[in-house]
Each structure stands twice: as structure tokens, then as C-alpha cells.
Design an enzyme around this catalytic site. Structure first.
Site, short mmCIF file in Angstrom:
data_model
loop_
_atom_site.label_atom_id
_atom_site.label_comp_id
_atom_site.label_asym_id
_atom_site.label_seq_id
_atom_site.Cartn_x
_atom_site.Cartn_y
_atom_site.Cartn_z
N SER A 80 0.82 -1.39 -0.04
CA SER A 80 0.00 0.02 0.00
C SER A 80 0.88 1.18 -0.03
O SER A 80 2.16 1.31 0.13
CB SER A 80 -1.07 -0.01 0.98
OG SER A 80 -0.06 0.34 2.30
N LYS A 81 0.30 2.26 -0.39
CA LYS A 81 1.07 3.86 -0.24
C LYS A 81 1.68 3.99 1.05
O LYS A 81 2.76 4.66 0.86
CB LYS A 81 -0.13 4.73 -0.57
CG LYS A 81 -0.69 4.71 -1.81
CD LYS A 81 -1.78 5.72 -2.17
CE LYS A 81 -2.65 5.75 -3.29
NZ LYS A 81 -3.75 6.29 -3.46
#
Length: 519
Positions: free
Chosen positions: A272-273
Site C-alpha cells: 500500500s501507499k
RNA sequence: GGUCCAUUCGUCUAGGGGUUAGGACGCAUCCCUUUCACGGAUGAAACACGGGUUCGAUUCCCGUAUGGACUACCA
């Protein structure tokens, strides 16, 4: 019928590498089928909107070479392609669902819903969602009746529109990657379709837009698989034909590694970011300036800025979850288009391993011409106000090409060619620098003066002559010579280095080292 | 907790009822070499487990385990 796919990111930050792969698979599929690729911006959540994200997404796709045929940034017959600008459209379709009895108004506050969940949980219920069973005890147009509903709405009471999921229905659809999926409606909840701010949720907006934009294939991440039955149901409510679905496996975060590649900590979950500031590899295609969970400004270096080539990145990404059934590792984009098929996409998620991406990059770097790489070197040096001729740059490229993974390493690792190193590798000085080596270097330096033509070959010959005269093996002086010339204990071919340095500088540096390190 | 999805070397993967289970990254050793790389050679390394079905299962079926996704008026 024309194949039409879409990539529909929400502008909540940098487009992370998993999103790039989703876009890539859409692109490859569209190209292969002779179809069109659309870009739609799903910005229905104003709370999560991040300024600049949309531009970033468009620029990123451009950089990786994914051409958009229609949509945000290029226009097209179904504009606008930004969902926040399609508000009226969704309201109209929500009304259609309301009128047909497939949706209803709900006035429950957050607290009321929470209270219902608590109550159900206390009673030991397995399912505490707002659904066909629980909605009978909530404040909605179904329980309140038409008059009360109208009164509340006239009074401006906030409300949402929820899907009226049937109690008993078997929902089935065929996923191109996972085959038939069968889900019973009683496991679904009455999802909110229109939020109280008048904007739709993903579920409504997505179905309406995909239908209106004539999308034939929905290729998206596996995180959408659980809500796909709802989407299928919505298509049915509207009386529309659902597109084909293909749910892509997730890209999982790698374990945390130290510099040597040893596992420091085993990591789980999808990439994920938020991993951007913790993992020691890029997670965004382009450098992204954003904020982390603590609202601190952070800069995440992108693949582009880290020196990755787009063809290498694409090749790597394409193979993360798909292959053509052979041992083939290197694919041009055209070859990918030729051999790509959704049927051969994996079902299981794959752990991201940056080491393989580096290997691809190294391969693609070597395939570049010396001329192209040299131009990059000249330019990079120019930015540091260092002059370098094309001729010299090409020599440097030949010296370094086989040794590096990223183009910038070519000049970063040869800065000693432009200025003598201020320091000398301490351990090497201790073990390799001695009176004998110093003496030989001194002889070598003097001998160079006699040369009519100075080049790598001549330098090598001269060195051998000096060594032969002294009856000493080459290993005696080489480390010392390297130290004198570069300051380091190891590196590329010394004869070539002398060639690039030229006679004067070679002699100067030997003299300098002799002076600094002693004889 | 519930629903759903998945499971071949550390990682990415090929394969598929009978194979010495193949390749790649990474790792190790050796060779090449003035060093470090590159390159070459070699090696260690996998069918999650238990039941079926079958002459035979890593492959098909069922469980279990493990991992994952979802479970928001986020997408």
C-alpha cells in the site's frame, strides 16, 4: 462489439505500483483486442481528495507508456470523466432504483446504526450489517411509510439511499480469472448508494459509468471481488447487461530486508501507499510529495527518479502475476500485447521483490547504446557544472556499462575521473601501500614521461616493463596504483582509467599520493 | 467473528494423474581477472498437512492449516 476497458483510480495520492500494474493489464488487454482504454477519475469522496493527484496519475501513465484513448485528460464522447462532475447523472439513476423499489431512503444516524450493531452483537448474531433482516428495525422509508419519509425529507433530515438487497437470491457471475463465483444475497448488506452529501458511493457511480461508457471488461484488483456480487445485482436492477469481470491478484508487500538482503522482519498484507516511507524501494512511478499518517510532509522517490527504465519496469510488472507459459523473461511492450491473456493471470497474490526489478533494469541498461548513455552522462554532469566531452563520456560508458544497474551510477561511480579523491581508502592504505609499491609507482610515473603515445595499451606496457625490471609481480603495485588514481580499493579497469585521465593527470595523482601517503 | 479468495524452491513462476518437478531473481562455491563488478560453470533450495478417488496423486475431490481480501455515508 468493440472492447472497452477502463482504469478508474481515485485521486487520493500517488498512484502506487499495484495501480500501475492494474492499468498495464487493462492496457495490454485493450491493445491485444484492438479495443479502447479509458481513464476515469473516481473522486466521489471529497474528504480523501488530494490536490495534484489527478495530474500525477495522468503524468505517470504517460511516463510508463500507457496511452489513454478516451477519458480524463484526453476527452471523449462520454465526458465528463471526473465523477464529481457527474452528480446529476447518479442522482437520476438512484431515483430510477428508488422508483423501481430496488433502493430506499434511510435516515439512521451513525449512532443509531452503531447501537443496532451493539444490540445484535450482544444477542450473539453473526451478521450485524444493515440488511434485509435488520432494516425492518431501522428508520428508513420502508418502515416509516411514505408520509413520514416525505415529512423528514421536507424538513431537511439527512438521508442516504441504500440498495434493497433481496433476502433470497443466488448471484452468479463468471470471472475471467477465477471462473464462476456464486454468492447468496443473504450475505450481502444494503450498501449505501447515495451518500448524504448527494454524491454516490463507488458502487453506484461505478456501475452507472461503466454502463454509460460502454465498458465491456472490468479489470480491477481483487479487493473488489467481495463487492462484485452487489455490482452484478445492480446491473440486474437496472436491467443492464453486466460487463465481464476480471479480478487481479494483489501485490503483496515484501519482507523488510537489510542492505545485504537478509530478512529483518516478515511482512504481511497487500502493498500500500503507506509502505512508501518504510520500504527501501520506490512505490510510486514518479516522485511524489505527500504526507504520511502523521501528516508530516514526505517525499517518495519514484521509479523514474531512481533510474528505472520504463521498459524494464513494464517488463517486471507484467510478469508479476502473469506469464505466457514459457520460460521467456524479456518482453517488449509489443510482445506483451501479443501474448497477454487474462486467462493466464494468476489467482494468488505475489510478493513484490525489488531485486528482480533491478535485474531487469540492468538488462535494459545494457541494451542501450553507448551514445544514448553517454548523452545522459554529459547531461547529468552538466547539471553539476562539470564539463565532459561526448568522447570522454563514451569512454566512461564503456568502462561502466557492465557494472551498473542504473544509468546515474555511471557518473556517480566515476567522479574520481573529474577530480582527484580527497581521501584514500584507509584499510587499503594500511594493507596495500608500502615502500616497495611506492617506489615502483614512482618509477612508473617517471617512465610514463618517455612515452610518445599515451593510451591504455602503452600504459600497460610501461607498467610491465617497470615491473619486469624490478622482478616484481603485478599484484604488488596494482592496489597502490588504484589507490593513487581513484582513492578506492576497487573499481573498473585501471588501464582504461589512466587512458581517460591522460598522462599528466595520471602522473600528478601518483605524485600526490606519494606525497600524502609516503614512500 | 462473518463472507469470499488463494496455496509448487526465500521470491517470481513452468508443469500437470506416471517427470531426475523445469526456468528466472537472489544465495553459495569454483573459474576468469590487477581489485570490485561482468561473464562462465556448478550447487543448495519447493509441490502446506490429513483423508479420499485411482494400479498410481504434487496434479482431481473433501477437510484442516496458513496467508490474503472484504466486512465505512473510502475507493
Amino acid at each position: 462489439m468493440e472492447i472497452r476497458v477502463r482504469f478508474a483510480p481515485s485521486p487520493t495520492g500517488g498512484l502506487h505500483i499495484g495501480g500501475v500494474r492494474t492499468a498495464l493489464y487493462n492496457y495490454l488487454f485493450a491493445k491485444k483486442m484492438g479495443g479502447k482504454m479509458l481513464l476515469r477519475i473516481e473522486d466521489t469522496d471529497q474528504k480523501r481528495f488530494v490536490p495534484g493527484a489527478e495530474e500525477y496519475i495522468i503524468e505517470s501513465l504517460k511516463w510508463v507508456g500507457i496511452q489513454i484513448d478516451e477519458g480524463q485528460g484526453v476527452g471523449g464522447p462520454h465526458a465528463p470523466y471526473r465523477q464529481s462532475e457527474r452528480r446529476e447523472i447518479y442522482q437520476q439513476y438512484a431515483q430510477q432504483l428508488l422508483d423501481a423499489g430496488h433502493a430506499y431512503y434511510a435516515f439512521d444516524t451513525e449512532d443509531e446504526i452503531e447501537a443496532m450493531r451493539q444490540r445484535l452483537q450482544a444477542a450473539g448474531a453473526a451478521n450485524t450489517s444493515y440488511n434485509a433482516l435488520t432494516r425492518t428495525q431501522m428508520r428508513n422509508s420502508l418502515t416509516l411509510g411514505a408520509d413520514e419519509t416525505k415529512r423528514l425529507m421536507d424538513a431537511g433530515t439527512p438521508y442516504v439511499v441504500r440498495a434493497k438487497i433481496p433476502l433470497k437470491e443466488e448471484i452468479r457471475f463468471k470471472d475471467l480469472i477465477r471462473d464462476w463465483q456464486v454468492v447468496h444475497a443473504n450475505t450481502l448488506d444494503d450498501k449505501v448508494l447515495m451518500k448524504s452529501d448527494g454524491l454516490p458511493t463507488y458502487h453506484l457511480a461505478n456501475i452507472v459509468d461503466d454502463h454509460l461508457m460502454q465498458i465491456t471488461h472490468v479489470i480491477r484488483g481483487e479487493e473488489w471481488l467481495p463487492s462484485a456480487p452487489l455490482h452484478v445485482l445492480l446491473y440486474k436492477f437496472f436491467g443492464w447487461q453486466a460487463p465481464q469481470f476480471a479480478h487481479l491478484p494483489l501485490i503483496l508487500k515484501p519482507d523488510l530486508l537489510d542492505e545485504k538482503g537478509n530478512v529483518i522482519e516478515v511482512r504481511h498484507g497487500k502493498l500500500s501507499k503507506r509502505d512508501a516511507d518504510e520500504m527501501n524501494f520506490p512505490i510510486f512511478p514518479l516522485t511524489w510529495n505527500g504526507t504520511n499518517d502523521n501528516d508530516e510532509d514526505i517525499t517518495s522517490v519514484g521509479y523514474r527518479e531512481a533510474g528505472y527504465y520504463t521498459d524494464a519496469l513494464i517488463n517486471f510488472l507484467a510478469l508479476l502475476g502473469w506469464n505466457d507459459g514459457s520460460d521467456k523473461e524479456f518482453f517488449t511492450v509489443d510482445e506483451l500485447v501479443q501474448s497477454f491473456s487474462l486467462e493466464r493471470v494468476h489467482k494468488a497474490g505475489s510478493k513484490f521483490d525489488i531485486r528482480k526489478a533491478k535485474w531487469f533494469n540492468q538488462h535494459y541498461l545494457r541494451a542501450k547504446s553507448d551514445t544514448e548513455l553517454a548523452a545522459g552522462v554529459v547531461e547529468a554532469l552538466k547539471r553539476q557544472n562539470i564539463a565532459c566531452t561526448t568522447e570522454k563520456a563514451e569512454k566512461i560508458v564503456r568502462l561502466m556499462k557492465e557494472r551498473v544497474t542504473f544509468p546515474q551510477e555511471i557518473h556517480e561511480q566515476t567522479m574520481f575521473l573529474f577530480a582527484a579523491s580527497e581521501t584514500y581508502d584507509a584499510t587499503a592504505v594500511q594493507t596495500k601501500w608500502n615502500a616497495e609499491a611506492a617506489g615502483l609507482l614512482s618509477n612508473f610515473k617517471d617512465e610514463l614521461t618517455t612515452l610518445t603515445d599515451f593510451n591504455a595499451e602503452a600504459a600497460k606496457h610501461t607498467l610491465h616493463v617497470v615491473l619486469e625490471k624490478a622482478g616484481v609481480k603485478i599484484g604488488k603495485v596494482m592496489p597502490a596504483l588504484r589507490l593513487a588514481l581513484t582513492g578506492a580499493a576497487n573499481g573498473p579497469d585501471l588501464m582504461q582509467i589512466m587512458d581517460i585521465l591522460g598522462r599528466d593527470e595520471t602522473q600528478n595523482r601518483i605524485a600526490l599520493a606519494l606525497g600524502k601517503l609516503g614512500r
